[in-house]
Design a protein around this motif. Structure first.
Motif, short mmCIF file in Angstrom:
data_model
loop_
_atom_site.label_atom_id
_atom_site.label_comp_id
_atom_site.label_asym_id
_atom_site.label_seq_id
_atom_site.Cartn_x
_atom_site.Cartn_y
_atom_site.Cartn_z
N LEU A 93 -30.63 -30.27 -12.74
CA LEU A 93 -29.31 -30.83 -13.03
C LEU A 93 -28.48 -29.92 -13.93
O LEU A 93 -27.27 -30.12 -14.06
N MET A 94 -29.12 -28.93 -14.55
CA MET A 94 -28.40 -27.99 -15.40
C MET A 94 -27.32 -27.23 -14.63
O MET A 94 -26.36 -26.74 -15.22
N LEU A 95 -27.46 -27.14 -13.33
CA LEU A 95 -26.47 -26.42 -12.52
C LEU A 95 -25.11 -27.10 -12.56
O LEU A 95 -24.09 -26.48 -12.23
N LEU A 145 -24.32 -36.52 -21.07
CA LEU A 145 -25.50 -37.29 -20.65
C LEU A 145 -26.69 -36.37 -20.42
O LEU A 145 -27.81 -36.64 -20.86
N LEU A 146 -26.44 -35.27 -19.75
CA LEU A 146 -27.51 -34.33 -19.43
C LEU A 146 -28.09 -33.71 -20.70
O LEU A 146 -29.31 -33.56 -20.83
N SER A 147 -27.24 -33.37 -21.65
CA SER A 147 -27.73 -32.77 -22.88
C SER A 147 -28.59 -33.75 -23.68
O SER A 147 -29.58 -33.36 -24.30
N PHE A 172 -24.20 -19.29 -16.91
CA PHE A 172 -24.95 -20.05 -17.90
C PHE A 172 -25.68 -21.23 -17.28
O PHE A 172 -26.78 -21.59 -17.73
N SER A 173 -25.13 -21.85 -16.27
CA SER A 173 -25.81 -22.99 -15.65
C SER A 173 -27.15 -22.57 -15.05
O SER A 173 -28.14 -23.30 -15.13
N VAL A 174 -27.19 -21.37 -14.46
CA VAL A 174 -28.44 -20.85 -13.89
C VAL A 174 -29.44 -20.53 -15.01
O VAL A 174 -30.63 -20.85 -14.91
N ILE A 175 -28.95 -19.91 -16.08
CA ILE A 175 -29.83 -19.58 -17.21
C ILE A 175 -30.44 -20.85 -17.79
O ILE A 175 -31.64 -20.91 -18.09
N VAL A 208 -35.03 -24.50 -19.17
CA VAL A 208 -35.61 -25.84 -19.34
C VAL A 208 -36.89 -25.99 -18.52
O VAL A 208 -37.86 -26.60 -18.98
N PHE A 209 -36.90 -25.41 -17.33
CA PHE A 209 -38.12 -25.49 -16.51
C PHE A 209 -39.28 -24.76 -17.18
O PHE A 209 -40.42 -25.25 -17.18
N ILE A 210 -39.02 -23.58 -17.76
CA ILE A 210 -40.09 -22.83 -18.44
C ILE A 210 -40.60 -23.62 -19.64
O ILE A 210 -41.82 -23.66 -19.91
N THR A 211 -39.72 -24.28 -20.37
CA THR A 211 -40.16 -25.11 -21.50
C THR A 211 -41.07 -26.23 -21.02
O THR A 211 -42.11 -26.51 -21.62
#
Length: 518
Positions: free
Chosen positions: A97-99, A123-125, A190-193, A198-201
């Protein structure tokens, strides 16, 4: 199988954990630095319309972040929580959803589109930052490892902030200085970064969901009831967090400090363009220097607190004085129209970056130990509630600063899209950047003299918590520890360790009320 709290937190794990602060520190740095300028210059919004978006978002977030904190504290009682974890589950579903972050930076869409996209990011944050903030306490109870997690994550936060101001400047070299596509490309990149981070975390962290002691489960059973009951639980948990003395003091210092620095960053581009008669590329260069030095600056303040045993309050005062000295320098440039070489200007902002790092690192490092103080009072681990309050406060500091700037500029005669502004608007810009921010820092400076949490006092408190968990009696506590506990919690020793639960939590009262209705 190694239990979660027996795992070691090395630098590899700390990096995996800290990557999410590229989003936490970067996303709202981009917003604070560029979004108001983007809205008023390329999206056809007035300053007041743009400011109202941030104000509305704060009202929503005032409810959203604490709710998210309550949910993560209690999500382990659900089927999904037991399978995926009460914290990390939200990281997993939020990663793709970060995209959506790129949708903020689209031009010519109208007021309601910009309001809707900004609320979506809020909401996402909350879904990401609130549960993520709790993981340092979940993953380890070792002081050195928590300090490592805090330090590394804040270095990534500084890197995120550095990228927030430097990437648009780099893109400007190819797209031009007055092209809206600069900001659209920035949002997409930045959306891709953020998605990957978040996935790596999620992939590299863990939580202590499977090692809750049986006696704790018996003492604090799963909360039951309908929406009304959970709303009362939420309200009581939220209200009780403010009863912890050290947390109240810490929150005030944090709020005034971060609002000051957010206001400075938000108005600085206007100051360079309309006050110093320079272009936006200079603002980007100087802010890039500041953000870049925040990375080694964080390490410097880590050493001051760790190796040199400086108290957090003393370290904060050094940061405040350094920042205010730079404010005086900037005001002198404007007042007397000094022609400062770019190299000298850059050096000043490198220094500012170090001082800003201290302002940011110290409160966030302190925060990770606040739940320990709360546990001394309630016998419960409530990282989620404190994380909710802290995330709300962090995002509020950005929005309050931007909304305040929007209102003041509107009233001062600021004209959107103009290459020049009336003198009243320029004076308002200078007043906001120098005097308002310095005033906020002065309040924080005074508050540091009342804040008493140190490494020594925290060590005594944690030792006492461990002693009581092993069955130690109140009579065995020495006077020095009693004094520290009263100073940190705000309660006398005889009122802590569950005996103050009627003051800090009314779970029992609610249970009785629910039973009376059955």
């Amino acid at each position: 199988m190694v239990k979660p709290t027996e795992r070691r937190v090395g630098y590899g794990v700390a990096i995996g954990y800290g990557l999410t602060d590229l989003f936490g520190g970067g996303a709202f740095a981009v917003i604070g630095t560029w979004l108001l300028f983007f809205y008023t210059t390329y999206c056809g919004l007035s300053v007041f319309e743009a400011g109202s978006i941030f104000a509305i978002a704060r009202v929503i977030d005032a409810i959203l972040s604490p709710i998210m904190g309550y949910i993560t504290d209690n999500f382990g009682n659900t089927r999904l929580g037991r399978k995926f974890g009460r914290r990390r589950f939200f990281l997993l579903i939020s990663s793709p959803l970060m995209l959506l972050y790129g949708a903020l930076w689209v031009t010519d869409m109208g007021y309601w589109y910009y309001l809707g996209t900004y609320l979506t990011i809020e909401l996402l944050s909350a879904m990401v930052l609130v549960p993520w903030e709790t993981l340092s306490s979940e993953m380890t109870n070792r002081f050195s490892e928590r300090t490592r997690l805090s330090g590394v994550r804040l270095m990534f936060s500084a890197l995120g902030s550095f990228l927030a101001v430097s990437v648009p400047g780099l893109i400007m070299q190819y797209t031009g200085k007055d092209n809206a596509i600069t900001y659209t490309l920035t949002g997409v990149i930045f959306s891709v970064i953020y998605c990957i981070s978040v996935f790596i975390t999620w992939l590299t962290t863990w939580e202590a969901k499977d090692i809750q002691p049986e006696q704790d489960i018996a003492q604090h059973p799963a909360r039951k009831g309908g929406f009304t009951a959970h709303f009362k639980y939420l309200f009581l948990d939220l209200a009780s967090s403010f009863r912890i003395k050290a947390f109240r003091q810490h929150l005030l210092i944090y709020l005034f400090s971060f609002t000051a620095i957010d206001a400075f960053v938000a108005v600085f581009t206007y100051f360079v363009i309309y006050g110093l008669k320079q272009d936006a590329s200079l603002a980007s260069l100087l802010l890039s220097n500041m953000m870049f030095m925040s990375i080694p600056g964080t390490f410097i303040f880590m050493m001051l607190l760790g190796r040199f045993n400086m108290t957090p309050s003393n370290a904060l005062r050094i940061a405040y004085l350094g920042i205010m000295a730079v404010f005086i320098f900037l005001f002198a440039i404007y007042q007397w129209q000094w022609q400062v070489p770019t190299l000298a200007f850059s050096a000043v902002f490198l220094f500012l970056g170090i001082m800003r790092a201290g302002l940011i690192y110290i409160p966030w490092n302190i925060y990770s130990f606040i739940p320990d103080i709360d546990e001394m009072v309630t016998c419960k681990r409530r990282e989620g509630i404190f994380a909710g309050v802290m995330v709300l406060t962090r995002k509020s500091s950005v929005a309050v600063a931007i909304f305040m700037i929007g209102v003041v500029l509107q009233e001062s005669g600021f004209v959107k899209g103009n290459g020049s502004q009336p003198e009243s608007a320029v004076q308002a810009i200078v007043g906001l950047m120098v005097f308002v921010t310095a005033g906020l820092l002065a309040v924080s400076f005074w508050l540091t003299f009342r804040f008493k949490l140190t490494q020594r006092s925290h060590k005594l408190l944690v030792k006492e918590v461990a002693r009581r968990k092993l069955g130690g009696t109140p009579a065995q506590c020495d006077e020095a520890t009693r004094a520290v506990i009263k100073e940190l919690t705000g309660y006398a020793y005889d009122e802590v360790w569950g005996t103050a639960r009627t003051k800090t939590s009314s779970d029992t009262a609610i249970s009785r009320e629910l039973k009376s209705k059955l």
